[in-house]
Design an enzyme around this catalytic site. Structure first.
Site, mmCIF file in Angstrom:
data_model
loop_
_atom_site.group_PDB
_atom_site.id
_atom_site.type_symbol
_atom_site.label_atom_id
_atom_site.label_comp_id
_atom_site.label_asym_id
_atom_site.label_seq_id
_atom_site.Cartn_x
_atom_site.Cartn_y
_atom_site.Cartn_z
ATOM 1 N N HIS A 57 0.854 -1.176 0.000
ATOM 2 C CA HIS A 57 0.000 0.000 0.000
ATOM 3 C C HIS A 57 0.900 1.239 0.000
ATOM 4 C CE1 HIS A 57 -3.806 -2.136 1.766
ATOM 5 N NE2 HIS A 57 -3.399 -2.644 0.606
ATOM 6 N N GLU A 59 1.358 3.832 1.985
ATOM 7 C CA GLU A 59 2.102 4.220 3.195
ATOM 8 C C GLU A 59 3.356 3.359 3.349
ATOM 9 O OE1 GLU A 59 -0.953 3.233 2.760
ATOM 10 O OE2 GLU A 59 -2.313 3.804 4.377
ATOM 11 N N CYS A 85 -5.270 1.569 6.188
ATOM 12 C CA CYS A 85 -6.066 0.382 6.525
ATOM 13 C C CYS A 85 -5.582 -0.189 7.861
ATOM 14 C CB CYS A 85 -5.973 -0.658 5.415
ATOM 15 S SG CYS A 85 -4.365 -1.414 5.254
ATOM 16 N N SER A 181 -17.124 5.090 -38.028
ATOM 17 C CA SER A 181 -16.705 5.953 -36.914
ATOM 18 C C SER A 181 -15.228 5.775 -36.574
ATOM 19 C CB SER A 181 -17.551 5.650 -35.679
ATOM 20 O OG SER A 181 -17.286 4.341 -35.241
ATOM 21 N N ARG A 197 -9.395 2.444 -19.747
ATOM 22 C CA ARG A 197 -9.831 1.038 -19.716
ATOM 23 C C ARG A 197 -9.128 0.316 -18.574
ATOM 24 N NH1 ARG A 197 -9.540 -1.314 -25.916
ATOM 25 N NH2 ARG A 197 -11.152 -0.005 -26.818
ATOM 26 N N ASP A 213 -16.845 -2.373 -35.842
ATOM 27 C CA ASP A 213 -15.418 -2.062 -35.676
ATOM 28 C C ASP A 213 -14.539 -3.294 -35.490
ATOM 29 O OD1 ASP A 213 -16.371 0.484 -35.713
ATOM 30 O OD2 ASP A 213 -16.008 0.914 -33.600
ATOM 31 N N ARG A 220 -3.909 -2.758 -24.095
ATOM 32 C CA ARG A 220 -2.676 -3.254 -24.714
ATOM 33 C C ARG A 220 -1.565 -2.222 -24.842
ATOM 34 N NH1 ARG A 220 -7.050 -3.247 -27.983
ATOM 35 N NH2 ARG A 220 -6.944 -1.713 -29.658
ATOM 36 N N GLU A 315 -17.905 1.824 -23.767
ATOM 37 C CA GLU A 315 -17.363 2.297 -25.043
ATOM 38 C C GLU A 315 -18.252 1.752 -26.128
ATOM 39 O OE1 GLU A 315 -13.160 2.156 -26.680
ATOM 40 O OE2 GLU A 315 -12.849 1.887 -24.545
ATOM 41 N N GLY A 317 -21.597 2.758 -29.233
ATOM 42 C CA GLY A 317 -22.087 3.736 -30.191
ATOM 43 C C GLY A 317 -23.165 4.622 -29.578
HETATM 44 C C1 AOF Z 1 -4.583 -0.226 -1.468
HETATM 45 N N1 AOF Z 1 -3.579 0.676 -1.442
HETATM 46 O O1 AOF Z 1 -2.506 2.328 -0.484
HETATM 47 C C2 AOF Z 1 -4.449 1.551 0.581
HETATM 48 C C3 AOF Z 1 -5.522 0.623 0.553
HETATM 49 O O2 AOF Z 1 -6.223 -6.651 0.387
HETATM 50 P P1 AOF Z 1 -5.319 -5.546 0.809
HETATM 51 O O3 AOF Z 1 -4.533 -5.861 2.019
HETATM 52 O O4 AOF Z 1 -4.450 -5.013 -0.320
HETATM 53 O O5 AOF Z 1 -6.277 -4.324 1.267
HETATM 54 C C4 AOF Z 1 -7.037 -3.613 0.336
HETATM 55 C C5 AOF Z 1 -7.831 -2.544 1.072
HETATM 56 O O6 AOF Z 1 -6.969 -1.704 1.811
HETATM 57 C C6 AOF Z 1 -8.583 -1.603 0.137
HETATM 58 O O7 AOF Z 1 -9.820 -2.141 -0.216
HETATM 59 C C7 AOF Z 1 -8.724 -0.351 0.995
HETATM 60 O O8 AOF Z 1 -9.855 -0.440 1.834
HETATM 61 C C8 AOF Z 1 -7.492 -0.378 1.879
HETATM 62 N N2 AOF Z 1 -6.478 0.651 1.527
HETATM 63 N N3 AOF Z 1 -5.545 -0.243 -0.485
HETATM 64 O O9 AOF Z 1 -4.614 -1.053 -2.384
HETATM 65 C C9 AOF Z 1 -3.465 1.541 -0.459
HETATM 66 N N4 AOF Z 1 -4.338 2.448 1.587
HETATM 67 ZN ZN ZN Z 2 -3.043 -0.240 3.868
#
Ligand code: AOF
Ligand code: ZN
Length: 381
Positions: A57, A59, A85, A181, A197, A213, A220, A315, A317
């Site tokens: 994450h 932090e 979290c 298009s 996407r 299309d 990609r 995405e 028409g």
């Molecule tokens: C993220 N990135 O920087 C923060 C998140 O399954 P985990 O442990 O990766 O937890 C996912 C949850 O953690 C996410 O749904 C959200 O509530 C919290 N914060 N998630 O991927 C981050 N701070």
């Molecule tokens: Zn976290």
């Protein structure tokens, strides 16, 4: 040179965390793309952003990056766009990591509506003597919301965020009268759209677009220099009321379904043979029709929610895109406008004759910029 005498506001540092996160919005689905900066004596000493699901994450990345650079993070302030979290998910709680590294103040952009967190992260930090501030800055909060719109909308409103992507001319035409298009906008706009996407859990289109299309509708074309590169491949969803896709089973969309998952949605009264033919090569389901004999979009949206999809990129028409607008089933329109006139052709909302300007469907521009030779205008309701 950074002048450490200068005093910056909490919003300033949080804005830096947001700008950093926004560079990585293509790699974190279904997780939010969070940003974090660590500040010591007024100076930003480290940046971090969410890595792909299951990895660090924001932090943790910011603290690790500081340590790698030889910075002692003890006593630092952390500015994080989303509440840290406090649960064991695919990764351990960030609150524990912040506490074990003696972070003394945490400034949060938005509280996390995920029921596993929802203010508990902030409370744990406070109970350990950390100063916790949840920023109140309307403009910044809105920008932060947009950076995690799918994730936040999913938990707060219990439905996926719906984005309508369209390319049109300056006279508002999406396709010539004969249906042609491809391509109104340039290559840069198309690359930019790849990124939209990638941040989605599903790309939704109609059989009409598939037939016109012959698209692959995957993600990609990307710069792969990011060492945490991860290409999310959204579920490709095709609405095909009459199961007409059975005549086009050699088309691109049916190829490589192991890498690019596909869901085919037909109307409940479609031809049984056609449906069976399709079911041999892909996942097909039947959905109820609305009065107008089109597949019920609300049912589709609810179904995608049940599949845990938090951001849907439509995405298609003019007919399908207009249906989302007319039924008020969208949150965002991402418009690529090419500097060309196309004259008579297909437009959005053709079935609506407003007699009063008060009934205009009003949107709010949240981003606009030149992409290659085209204009990108991102709007929310
Ligand atoms: C993220 N990135 O920087 C923060 C998140 O399954 P985990 O442990 O990766 O937890 C996912 C949850 O953690 C996410 O749904 C959200 O509530 C919290 N914060 N998630 O991927 C981050 N701070
Ligand atoms: Zn976290």
């Amino acid at each position: 040179m950074l002048n450490t005498e200068m005093i910056f506001s909490d919003s300033y540092y949080l804005g830096k965390a947001l700008d950093f996160a926004n560079q990585f919005d293509y790699r974190t689905y279904p997780n939010p793309c969070v940003g974090c900066v660590l500040v010591k004596n007024g100076e930003i000493v480290s940046y971090g952003a969410s890595e792909p699901q299951g990895k660090r994450h924001a932090e943790v990345a910011a603290i690790d990056n500081a340590k790698l650079a030889g910075v002692d993070v003890s006593g630092c302030c952390a500015y994080v766009t989303l509440e840290p979290c406090c649960h064991f998910g695919k990764t351990p709680p960030c609150t524990s990591y912040l506490l074990s590294h003696n972070i003394k103040k945490v400034v949060i952009g938005l509280l996390d509506p995920n029921p596993l967190v929802s203010s508990k992260g902030a409370d744990i930090l406070k109970s350990h003597g950390v100063e916790v501030i949840v920023i109140e800055d309307e403009k910044l909060n809105e920008k932060i919301f947009l950076s995690m719109r799918g994730f936040l909308n999913f938990h707060t409103n219990k439905k996926p965020w719906i984005r309508l992507k369209t390319a049109l001319s300056i006279d508002g035409v999406m396709a010539l009268s004969n249906g042609v298009s491809q391509w109104i906008t340039g290559i840069e706009a198309r690359l930019h759209n790849q990124r939209l996407r990638a941040r989605a859990g599903a790309v939704l289109t109609s059989i009409k677009t598939v037939i016109c299309d012959n698209p692959l509708m995957n993600v990609r074309e990307f710069d792969r220099s990011d060492k945490h590169f991860n290409l999310n491949q959204p579920l490709r969803v095709v609405l095909d009321t009459h199961a007409n896709g059975s005549d086009f089973m050699h088309y691109e969309i049916f190829k490589h379904q192991d890498k690019f998952p596909l869901l085919w949605i037909c109307g409940e009264n479609c031809d049984r043979d056609k449906f069976n033919k399709l079911s041999k090569i892909t996942n097909v389901i039947k959905f109820p029709l609305r009065l107008n004999n089109h597949i019920c979009l609300n049912a589709v949206i609810n179904y995608l929610y049940e599949l845990n999809i938090n951001e849907v990129h439509v995405e298609a028409g003019a007919i399908l895109t207009s249906a989302f607008i007319e039924q008020d089933l969208f949150d965002e329109t991402a418009i690529y406008q090419a500097p060309v006139f196309l004259g008579n052709g297909t437009r959005l909302m053709r079935n609506i004759d407003l007699i009063n300007l008060e009934n205009m469907k009003k949107l709010k521009i949240v981003e606009n910029k030149i992409v290659g030779q085209d204009l990108f205008i991102d709007m929310v309701k």
